[in-house]
Design a protein around this motif. Structure first.
Motif, PDB file in Angstrom:
ATOM      1  N   PHE A   5     109.567  36.359  21.599  1.00  0.00           N
ATOM      2  CA  PHE A   5     108.632  36.915  22.041  1.00  0.00           C
ATOM      3  C   PHE A   5     107.421  37.050  21.072  1.00  0.00           C
ATOM      4  CE2 PHE A   5     106.706  41.433  21.963  1.00  0.00           C
ATOM      5  CZ  PHE A   5     105.903  41.442  23.426  1.00  0.00           C
ATOM      6  N   GLU A   6     107.749  37.648  19.677  1.00  0.00           N
ATOM      7  CA  GLU A   6     106.762  37.575  18.600  1.00  0.00           C
ATOM      8  C   GLU A   6     106.081  36.613  18.403  1.00  0.00           C
ATOM      9  OE1 GLU A   6     110.108  38.587  18.700  1.00  0.00           O
ATOM     10  OE2 GLU A   6     110.010  40.751  18.632  1.00  0.00           O
ATOM     11  N   GLN A   7     106.825  35.395  18.460  1.00  0.00           N
ATOM     12  CA  GLN A   7     105.912  34.107  18.096  1.00  0.00           C
ATOM     13  C   GLN A   7     104.741  33.831  19.275  1.00  0.00           C
ATOM     14  OE1 GLN A   7     109.602  31.940  18.066  1.00  0.00           O
ATOM     15  NE2 GLN A   7     109.164  31.084  15.812  1.00  0.00           N
ATOM     16  N   ILE A   8     105.197  34.268  20.464  1.00  0.00           N
ATOM     17  CA  ILE A   8     104.568  33.841  21.589  1.00  0.00           C
ATOM     18  C   ILE A   8     103.089  34.801  21.614  1.00  0.00           C
ATOM     19  CG2 ILE A   8     104.328  33.928  24.107  1.00  0.00           C
ATOM     20  CD1 ILE A   8     107.209  33.364  24.230  1.00  0.00           C
ATOM     21  N   LEU A   9     103.393  36.092  21.407  1.00  0.00           N
ATOM     22  CA  LEU A   9     102.423  36.978  21.202  1.00  0.00           C
ATOM     23  C   LEU A   9     101.687  36.813  20.084  1.00  0.00           C
ATOM     24  CD1 LEU A   9     100.775  39.567  22.283  1.00  0.00           C
ATOM     25  CD2 LEU A   9     102.437  40.868  20.765  1.00  0.00           C
ATOM     26  N   ALA A  10     101.893  36.208  18.841  1.00  0.00           N
ATOM     27  CA  ALA A  10     101.126  36.145  17.878  1.00  0.00           C
ATOM     28  C   ALA A  10     100.278  34.893  18.217  1.00  0.00           C
ATOM     29  CB  ALA A  10     102.061  35.958  16.546  1.00  0.00           C
ATOM     30  N   GLN A  11     100.935  33.817  18.482  1.00  0.00           N
ATOM     31  CA  GLN A  11     100.079  32.641  18.964  1.00  0.00           C
ATOM     32  C   GLN A  11      98.868  32.990  20.082  1.00  0.00           C
ATOM     33  OE1 GLN A  11     102.243  29.546  20.771  1.00  0.00           O
ATOM     34  NE2 GLN A  11     101.003  27.871  19.939  1.00  0.00           N
ATOM     35  N   MET A  12      99.202  33.713  21.208  1.00  0.00           N
ATOM     36  CA  MET A  12      98.284  33.967  22.082  1.00  0.00           C
ATOM     37  C   MET A  12      97.292  34.860  21.601  1.00  0.00           C
ATOM     38  SD  MET A  12     100.465  35.297  25.364  1.00  0.00           S
ATOM     39  CE  MET A  12     101.066  34.344  26.551  1.00  0.00           C
ATOM     40  N   ILE A  13      97.490  35.878  20.650  1.00  0.00           N
ATOM     41  CA  ILE A  13      96.487  36.770  20.242  1.00  0.00           C
ATOM     42  C   ILE A  13      95.569  35.826  19.212  1.00  0.00           C
ATOM     43  CG2 ILE A  13      96.057  38.578  18.341  1.00  0.00           C
ATOM     44  CD1 ILE A  13      98.501  39.954  19.285  1.00  0.00           C
TER      45      ILE A  13
END
Length: 89
Positions: free
Chosen positions: A9-17
């Motif tokens: 989740f953290e990786q996905i969110l950081a990439q989206m941001i």
């Protein structure tokens, strides 16, 4: 051969941001921003999809399958030659 590696989740969110900040004029990424809450909801959904994909991958792997799933994988490899012998004393 390509290998499936699920993202957290953290990786996905950081990439989206980082993509949204780079591609738009939006820059408020504080924990209380609507922008971050919308991306977090989407990232949670993507995280669940990655999790389900990893479960499916385990069912279809000859190395990690068990029970009936293992029988089905064995039939894929050698349809007529392999038969499960039931446990005995």
């Amino acid at each position: 051969m390509p290998r499936f590696t699920p993202k957290r989740f953290e990786q996905i969110l950081a990439q989206m941001i980082s993509r949204m900040v780079a591609r738009t004029d939006l820059s408020d990424v504080s924990d209380t921003s609507v922008f971050k809450h919308l991306l977090a909801a989407s990232a949670r959904s993507d995280d669940e999809i990655y999790y389900q994909m990893s479960l499916i991958l385990n069912l279809f792997s000859i190395d990690t399958a068990t029970g009936d799933d293992l029988d089905e994988r064995a039939k894929d490899i050698q349809p007529a030659d392999i038969e499960r012998i039931q446990a005995g004393k």
